[in-house]
Structure formats: C-alpha cells, structure tokens
Design an enzyme around this catalytic site. Structure first.
Site, PDB file in Angstrom:
ATOM      1  N   GLY A  60      10.271  31.680 -17.220  1.00  0.00           N
ATOM      2  CA  GLY A  60      10.203  32.572 -18.398  1.00  0.00           C
ATOM      3  C   GLY A  60       9.437  31.933 -19.534  1.00  0.00           C
ATOM      4  O   GLY A  60       9.023  30.766 -19.460  1.00  0.00           O
ATOM      5  N   GLY A  71      10.111  24.138 -26.844  1.00  0.00           N
ATOM      6  CA  GLY A  71       9.534  25.384 -27.345  1.00  0.00           C
ATOM      7  C   GLY A  71       8.233  25.193 -28.108  1.00  0.00           C
ATOM      8  O   GLY A  71       7.697  26.134 -28.687  1.00  0.00           O
ATOM      9  N   ARG A  88       3.346  38.389 -14.737  1.00  0.00           N
ATOM     10  CA  ARG A  88       2.855  37.400 -13.774  1.00  0.00           C
ATOM     11  C   ARG A  88       3.371  37.729 -12.377  1.00  0.00           C
ATOM     12  O   ARG A  88       4.335  38.489 -12.241  1.00  0.00           O
ATOM     13  CB  ARG A  88       3.384  36.009 -14.187  1.00  0.00           C
ATOM     14  N   ASP A 110       3.766  31.522 -11.389  1.00  0.00           N
ATOM     15  CA  ASP A 110       4.089  31.954 -12.756  1.00  0.00           C
ATOM     16  C   ASP A 110       2.860  31.901 -13.662  1.00  0.00           C
ATOM     17  O   ASP A 110       2.899  32.424 -14.787  1.00  0.00           O
ATOM     18  CB  ASP A 110       5.229  31.119 -13.354  1.00  0.00           C
ATOM     19  N   ASP A 148      -2.890  30.926 -19.001  1.00  0.00           N
ATOM     20  CA  ASP A 148      -2.160  29.658 -19.068  1.00  0.00           C
ATOM     21  C   ASP A 148      -3.038  28.442 -18.779  1.00  0.00           C
ATOM     22  O   ASP A 148      -3.000  27.832 -17.717  1.00  0.00           O
ATOM     23  CB  ASP A 148      -0.945  29.689 -18.118  1.00  0.00           C
TER      24      ASP A 148
HETATM   25  P1  AMP Z   1       3.346  25.800 -17.772  1.00  0.00           P
HETATM   26  O1  AMP Z   1       3.232  24.638 -16.876  1.00  0.00           O
HETATM   27  O2  AMP Z   1       2.824  25.556 -19.169  1.00  0.00           O
HETATM   28  O3  AMP Z   1       2.808  27.051 -17.179  1.00  0.00           O
HETATM   29  O4  AMP Z   1       4.930  26.020 -17.998  1.00  0.00           O
HETATM   30  C1  AMP Z   1       5.835  26.208 -16.953  1.00  0.00           C
HETATM   31  C2  AMP Z   1       7.142  26.672 -17.529  1.00  0.00           C
HETATM   32  O5  AMP Z   1       7.672  25.703 -18.410  1.00  0.00           O
HETATM   33  C3  AMP Z   1       7.048  27.966 -18.328  1.00  0.00           C
HETATM   34  O6  AMP Z   1       8.235  28.674 -18.126  1.00  0.00           O
HETATM   35  C4  AMP Z   1       6.937  27.462 -19.749  1.00  0.00           C
HETATM   36  O7  AMP Z   1       7.389  28.414 -20.684  1.00  0.00           O
HETATM   37  C5  AMP Z   1       7.849  26.251 -19.713  1.00  0.00           C
HETATM   38  N1  AMP Z   1       7.470  25.243 -20.713  1.00  0.00           N
HETATM   39  C6  AMP Z   1       6.386  24.439 -20.716  1.00  0.00           C
HETATM   40  N2  AMP Z   1       6.392  23.642 -21.793  1.00  0.00           N
HETATM   41  C7  AMP Z   1       7.494  23.957 -22.518  1.00  0.00           C
HETATM   42  C8  AMP Z   1       8.062  23.495 -23.741  1.00  0.00           C
HETATM   43  N3  AMP Z   1       7.487  22.518 -24.462  1.00  0.00           N
HETATM   44  N4  AMP Z   1       9.201  24.062 -24.157  1.00  0.00           N
HETATM   45  C9  AMP Z   1       9.812  25.024 -23.446  1.00  0.00           C
HETATM   46  N5  AMP Z   1       9.334  25.507 -22.293  1.00  0.00           N
HETATM   47  C10 AMP Z   1       8.185  24.979 -21.823  1.00  0.00           C
HETATM   48 MG    MG Z   2       2.622  28.874 -17.549  1.00  0.00          MG
END
Ligand code: AMP
Ligand code: MG
Length: 478
Positions: free
Chosen positions: A89, A120, A177, A246, A256
C-alpha cells in the site's frame, strides 16, 4: 488557471472502505520550492507560471487543501523479487483527488496505515531522481506518471545518514497497480476484485465498458500497453530496477522511479539495483519479467475471467513486444525498407556495441548524423574493430535504401535522443541541490522535456560517465 481554482473529485472513495485509508499529510518543516514543471501543470489546465503560484508549496506540503480534496492512501499487495507480500500500500504516498483525468499524489508526505516499518518520508536525493525522471520519460515519448513539483525542507530523515525530507507532487491517470488486484485476490474478496475491475475500466479503459468479455478485453489491453512500454524502455536503454508487481501500473505506464538507470555503455546484463543480487531485474530480463508479472495479474483476475483465455493472451506478449521493439529499432537505425537479413544486422550491432564497449545513447545520436564518414563514430570507442566491421555491413545495407542521407538523418535525429538522464550527472545535480543550488535541476528539466533538440548551450549534460562511474549500481534506500 491557478491552483486555487482547481476542483477535485475523489471517485476512488466511492469504492468500499477496504480499498483505502483516509489520512492527512504530515507537513515538512520550512518547506521551499525546488522546481515545478510547467509542462506537467498544463495537464491540470494550470497555465502560466506554476512556480510562482502562491498555493503551490502549501499544496505540496499538505498544509493547504485544494477544493474538493479528501486525502487518502491506497492499499495494494505485490510480488517483491518473486515473493508475495499480501499487504503493502501507499506507505508514503497520499492521494489528493482527481482533476482533468489526472490523479494527484504527494510522495513523501508522512505516515499512513500502510507505512509498515517505514517513516512515510522520501529524501531529497530520491525525490530529485523521481521528479526529473518522470518528466524525462515523458520527453522520450514513453507513457509515465508525471511530476508537477518538488519541494525540499528542513526536516531530518534517517537513512544511512541523516538526509533532508522532500515531497514530489505526482500525477497519473491511474495509480492502480497489478498489486491492487493481487491484494483482493489474496484475501479472497472476489466481489471487491470485480468492483476494482469495473473501476479500472471506467478510469483507464472506458471504451470497453459493457462489452462482452470486458474483463478479458481489459486484460488484453493491459498486456499490450505493458509490452509497448517495455519495448520503449529497451530501445532507450532504461533499466527500471524494481519491477515488483506493486510497481506495475495497471495501464502499462512507467511508475515508481527508484534505483533506475539508463545504460551508459551498452551492457545487456546490467543490473542497476544494488540489492538485486541475482539480477532478476537486469536490463535484458525486463521483457521476461513483465510477462511473469502479467501471469501473476492473470491469476489474480482468474475469479472474474477465464484463466485459459488470459494465458493465451499472455502468449501474445512476446509478439506485441517484439513488433514494437523492432519498429523502434528500425527507426533508430534509419532503415525504411525491411529485408530478411536485417535481424542479423541488428544483433551484430548490439554485439559490436557490447564488445567495444560503447555509450549506447551517443552511438545512436552520432549514427543519426552518419554520411559515410566514420570518424565521429569511431572516436567513441577505444577498441574499433567490432564497430568497423559492423559499419561495413551497415554501409552495404544502406545502399538498398531509397531515402537521401539528409532525409534519413533528419528522421533518425527525431528518434535518437541527445539527452537522457545520466546517473553521474544526476548525482552532481543532487549534490548541488543538497547545498541549495538548483540550477542543474533547472537545466536538466529543460533538456529532458525535449531531448531530441540540440540545446547546444547544455552540451555538458551529454558527458559520458567517467570509467569508474559507468553502469554503477544504485542503492534502493530512498
Ligand atoms: P518501493 O520500493 O518504493 O516501490 O516501495 C515498496 C513499498 O514500501 C510500498 O508499499 C511503499 O509505500 C513502501 N515504502 C517505501 N519506502 C517507505 C517509507 N520510507 N515509509 C513508508 N513506506 C515506504
Ligand atoms: Mg513502489
């Protein structure tokens, strides 16, 4: 129009509450504008000087609400490096609502229901990369989410060291997605799956609404769109780096941006993501991984369509992909007519580039000015024999073409970009941004939106990477 005049809607919130979590952004301290894309702002009908819109920084920082906006995070699941994670998510993205067919989303705006162990936040480094790359992908004519604005701040964010928090205001016609379907498939909520499919048809494929077999037709379109985007990535030498399901948009566009890279020298097995130890998402694996991801999507959709029929559609993926890829590569090579041995010529070209080794982007740009004089092309490489031999075959092949040299060169200059976002230059732009100098970001934004133009003033942005920075791997930390 100004931002203050926009009227947003939130059709996603008409879905059941299981689809989202209503959440307010957590603002950054002392926010300031780093850059805004006029070109992206036009998608919202915001004309004029978006960078000086009085509302911009506050909207991106989440301290001012656009009319009609209700903020929320979306749930999704995903196969990460081949392993299923049932609950991911928007862990650091918050949606504002929709206007003019574009869904507005803040990335880096604080905790949500789906943040898991994350904070976040997004750091300046990764936000500069996402901001510029979104606009660059668009400039290359490849479907992508867009980036309207980037703000920096004084908020400390812990990564390997302390970095500053930033937020990108992203736009996309959809943020759904493959993993959004996987979420409801895994929890056995088949009615929700159908609700989601209906939503996707309304949002992304309205021409299919109420057709017979509309979910299968939707899936077919997703397969075609995905094949088209991947063919385009391969043609420009783009390695996404994290093709988890995702990170696969349901309408096939690129989303992304993490540890992505363009190939410096052509190297088919290049892996840009430092944590991808097995090379699952290497450059050459991208078409195969896209197909694997589509197979997982078909399985997720199986409660509402025939898996047998969907499997047959997936078998066509390779044809969709190859047709589009070859069309582009013909144009990149300046070949108008087609003969049987062209595939050999093409494969020999890639082998010569890999053997030499050669800057992929520069090679095609210089080939676009080729008139039989080899000096400029051969200057690109130290080890000249493979390219010499290939040029012998290319010269022979060009004799069959009917276009004049001028016509061919003009056509090739329109498909072979002069500017791509080279990682070593992005790194330089980030280092400058860290000390408050955003001039390189401004320059880069200008050239990547029209990367086929000469922009002589900005020739420094075509510099090849120094040998120790070529085809390096990037950290996923963002
Ligand atoms: P990503 O690799 O950026 O596509 O992220 C994979 C998952 O991790 C997604 O659900 C993102 O929302 C979550 N995510 C990545 N970085 C953070 C962060 N710093 N804080 C919270 N969720 C994160
Ligand atoms: Mg992502």
């Amino acid at each position: 129009m100004k931002l203050s005049k926009l009227k947003l809607t939130t059709p996603y919130l008409d879905l059941d509450e299981l689809f989202y979590d209503k959440v307010e952004p957590t603002p950054l301290e002392k926010p300031f504008l780093i850059s805004a894309s006029k070109d992206a702002a036009r998608l919202l009908d915001v004309k004029g000087d978006i960078a000086h819109d009085e509302w911009l920084v506050d909207v991106v920082n989440g301290t001012r609400k656009l009319d009609g906006s209700t903020t929320f995070a979306m749930c999704y699941a995903g196969y990460q490096f081949g392993y299923f994670v049932p609950r991911l998510g928007d862990g650091r993205a918050i949606n504002l609502g929709k206007v003019n067919g574009q869904n507005l989303q803040l990335k880096g705006s604080g905790l949500t229901e789906y943040s898991r162990q994350g904070d976040g936040r997004a750091v300046l480094r990764s936000s500069v990369r996402e901001y510029l790359m979104s606009e660059a992908m668009h400039g290359l004519g490849i479907e992508t989410s867009r980036a309207l604005a980037l703000i920096g701040s004084d908020t400390d964010v812990a990564r390997q060291s302390w970095e500053k928090g930033a937020i990108v205001l992203r736009l996309s016609p959809t943020w759904i997605r493959f993993g959004t379907f996987e979420y409801f498939a895994a929890s056995g909520e088949h009615q929700k799956l159908q609700q989601l499919a209906d939503y996707v048809i309304d949002e992304s494929f309205p021409e299919l609404k109420d057709e017979t077999d509309m979910y299968l037709k939707m899936f077919t379109q997703i397969v075609k769109n995905t094949a088209s985007t991947i063919a385009r990535w391969q043609s420009v030498g783009f390695n996404h780096g994290v093709m988890n399901t995702d990170n696969m948009s349901i309408d096939g566009r690129t989303i992304d941006y993490g540890p992505f890279a363009f190939l410096d020298d052509y190297q088919s097995n290049y892996v840009c993501n430092h944590t991808d130890h097995e090379g699952r998402y290497s450059f050459r694996n991208q078409p195969g991984i896209a197909k694997w991801n589509l197979e997982q999507l078909a399985r997720a959709l199986s409660p509402i369509l025939s898996l047998d029929k969907a499997t047959k559609v997936i078998e066509e993926f390779v044809n969709y992909y190859e047709d589009e890829y070859l069309d582009i590569m013909y144009d990149k090579m300046g070949l108008h007519i087609r003969i049987d041995t062209d595939l050999d010529l093409f494969v020999e070209m890639l082998e010569a580039l890999e053997a030499t080794p050669t800057d992929y982007t520069k090679f095609f740009r210089i080939l676009s000015k080729y008139d039989g004089n080899r000096t400029d092309i051969l200057e690109l490489v130290v080890f000249k024999k493979p390219l010499q031999e290939w040029l012998d075959s290319y010269d022979e092949r060009l004799k069959l073409e009917t276009q004049s040299v001028d016509e061919r060169n003009k056509m090739m200059l329109g498909v072979n970009p002069k500017f791509i976002l080279k990682n070593h230059l992005l790194q330089e732009a980030i280092e400058k941004a860290n000390i408050g100098d955003f001039s390189m970001i401004d320059d880069m934004l200008k050239v990547v939106l029209t990367p086929f133009d000469e922009h002589h003033k900005f020739n420094y942005l075509t510099a090849s990477a120094p040998d120790n920075a070529k085809n390096i791997k990037l950290s996923c930390s963002s």
